[in-house]
Design a protein around this motif. Structure first.
Motif, mmCIF file in Angstrom:
data_model
loop_
_atom_site.group_PDB
_atom_site.id
_atom_site.type_symbol
_atom_site.label_atom_id
_atom_site.label_comp_id
_atom_site.label_asym_id
_atom_site.label_seq_id
_atom_site.Cartn_x
_atom_site.Cartn_y
_atom_site.Cartn_z
ATOM 1 N N ASP A 40 -4.819 -7.786 3.246
ATOM 2 C CA ASP A 40 -3.987 -8.616 2.722
ATOM 3 C C ASP A 40 -2.632 -8.278 2.432
ATOM 4 N N PHE A 41 -2.395 -6.942 2.362
ATOM 5 C CA PHE A 41 -0.935 -6.440 2.390
ATOM 6 C C PHE A 41 -0.261 -6.646 3.795
ATOM 7 N N THR A 42 -0.884 -6.396 4.777
ATOM 8 C CA THR A 42 -0.405 -6.446 6.300
ATOM 9 C C THR A 42 -0.155 -7.756 6.740
ATOM 10 N N ALA A 43 -1.067 -8.868 6.235
ATOM 11 C CA ALA A 43 -1.075 -10.274 6.657
ATOM 12 C C ALA A 43 0.039 -11.061 5.902
ATOM 13 N N THR A 44 0.395 -10.470 4.827
ATOM 14 C CA THR A 44 1.444 -11.294 3.984
ATOM 15 C C THR A 44 3.006 -10.720 3.924
ATOM 16 N N ARG A 45 2.951 -9.501 4.529
ATOM 17 C CA ARG A 45 4.302 -8.831 4.306
ATOM 18 C C ARG A 45 5.073 -9.322 5.181
ATOM 19 N N THR A 49 9.563 -6.200 3.693
ATOM 20 C CA THR A 49 8.677 -5.654 2.653
ATOM 21 C C THR A 49 8.590 -4.145 2.978
ATOM 22 N N PRO A 50 8.969 -3.647 1.997
ATOM 23 C CA PRO A 50 8.836 -1.765 1.979
ATOM 24 C C PRO A 50 7.647 -1.280 2.590
ATOM 25 N N ASP A 51 7.524 -0.285 3.250
ATOM 26 C CA ASP A 51 6.327 0.459 3.686
ATOM 27 C C ASP A 51 5.690 1.046 2.789
ATOM 28 N N GLU A 52 4.422 1.398 2.568
ATOM 29 C CA GLU A 52 3.787 2.192 1.505
ATOM 30 C C GLU A 52 2.776 2.968 2.231
ATOM 31 N N LEU A 53 2.749 4.044 1.536
ATOM 32 C CA LEU A 53 1.531 5.138 1.568
ATOM 33 C C LEU A 53 0.580 5.158 0.360
ATOM 34 N N ILE A 100 -5.153 9.089 2.717
ATOM 35 C CA ILE A 100 -3.646 8.394 2.964
ATOM 36 C C ILE A 100 -3.828 7.389 3.709
ATOM 37 N N TYR A 101 -3.646 6.106 3.327
ATOM 38 C CA TYR A 101 -3.242 4.823 4.305
ATOM 39 C C TYR A 101 -1.832 4.667 4.368
ATOM 40 N N LEU A 102 -1.566 4.585 5.663
ATOM 41 C CA LEU A 102 -0.176 4.393 6.089
ATOM 42 C C LEU A 102 -0.095 2.848 6.349
ATOM 43 N N LEU A 103 0.965 2.316 5.494
ATOM 44 C CA LEU A 103 1.164 0.579 5.791
ATOM 45 C C LEU A 103 2.580 0.540 6.301
ATOM 46 N N LEU A 104 2.767 0.579 7.557
ATOM 47 C CA LEU A 104 4.070 0.775 8.111
ATOM 48 C C LEU A 104 4.374 -0.358 9.134
ATOM 49 N N ASP A 105 5.676 -0.911 8.910
ATOM 50 C CA ASP A 105 6.280 -1.962 9.881
ATOM 51 C C ASP A 105 6.917 -0.987 11.250
ATOM 52 N N CYS A 163 1.049 -1.372 10.810
ATOM 53 C CA CYS A 163 -0.292 -0.791 10.969
ATOM 54 C C CYS A 163 -0.962 -0.403 9.587
ATOM 55 N N TYR A 164 -2.280 -0.177 9.489
ATOM 56 C CA TYR A 164 -2.911 0.171 8.335
ATOM 57 C C TYR A 164 -4.074 1.144 8.708
ATOM 58 N N HIS A 165 -4.680 1.437 7.790
ATOM 59 C CA HIS A 165 -5.957 2.742 7.718
ATOM 60 C C HIS A 165 -4.762 4.114 7.919
#
Length: 218
Positions: A40-45, A49-53, A100-105, A163-165
């Motif tokens: 959901d985070f990746t689909a709606t960013r 949107t800041p990247d998150e760990l 640790i999941y990396l949600l990065l652009d 990315c995610y996971h």
């Protein structure tokens, strides 16, 4: 303005979505809702949107990647198996393991997948080096190894340039569930954990240090 003031002002860099990396400590959380939250985070960013760990643990679960082969689960257990959308084969998550999941652009950061994997691995290698433990990569086998035993695994999904996971590091856990799988699809692959290689800090301390290393590498 004095030269000292000019220097101090020049050293204050603006905080931008490109450089900002928010860390969320989620504690012990179930796998399925966390996976769905990443999607959901990746689909709606958006572009700003800041990247998150996301730093967390999971209750016992096996996850099987998109191309994962069911035969790598060697026998039935009481541990649930979840087929997911990352790359790679089967792995195990459980208490005592840092995830640790990396949600990065990646597009915004101008990082390719190979470089992303390299930096993730390097963060773990740098962390273990601080404890006097030599860790390394192996050719064609993503992850981090101490000797011939795997101590950290990686898995990623790239969607729309993001990315995610992420990664998991075995710290102080029950390793016996690995005996029911071919870890990451490799028959007979040994696994180890921080406690077994002389790292005695607890999960919280190691988790904080690993997030610092990831920040340094990104």
């Amino acid at each position: 303005m004095r030269s000292e003031e000019k220097k101090a002002e020049s050293e204050v860099l603006p905080l931008t979505p490109h450089s900002y990396l928010l860390t969320r400590n989620l504690g012990l959380v179930e796998y399925l809702p966390t996976w769905q939250a990443m999607q959901d985070f990746t689909a709606t960013r958006g572009p700003d949107t800041p990247d998150e760990l996301w730093l967390l643990e999971h209750p016992p679960v096996y996850t099987l990647g998109l191309a994962g082969k069911p035969e790598h689960l060697l026998r039935a257990t009481d541990i649930p198996v979840v087929k997911i959308d990352r790359g790679g084969q089967i792995t195990y998550h459980g208490p005592g393991q840092i995830v640790i999941y990396l949600l990065l652009d990646l597009k915004r950061r101008n990082i390719g997948v190979k470089e992303l994997v390299r930096r993730m691995e390097q963060a773990v290698i740098d962390l273990l080096a601080e404890y006097g433990t030599r860790a390394e990569r192996l050719d064609k086998a993503p992850g981090v190894y101490v000797g011939n035993a795997k101590i950290a695994a990686l898995g990623l999904r790239i969607k729309n340039g993001c990315c995610y996971h992420g990664l998991c590091l075995n710290v102080d856990m029950d390793l016996s569930p690995y005996a029911a799988i071919n870890p990451c699809g490799y028959e007979g692959l040994a696994v180890t954990q921080c406690r077994n290689v002389g790292v005695t800090d607890n999960l919280e301390v190691i988790g904080e240090k690993l997030t610092v290393k990831l920040r340094q590498n990104f």
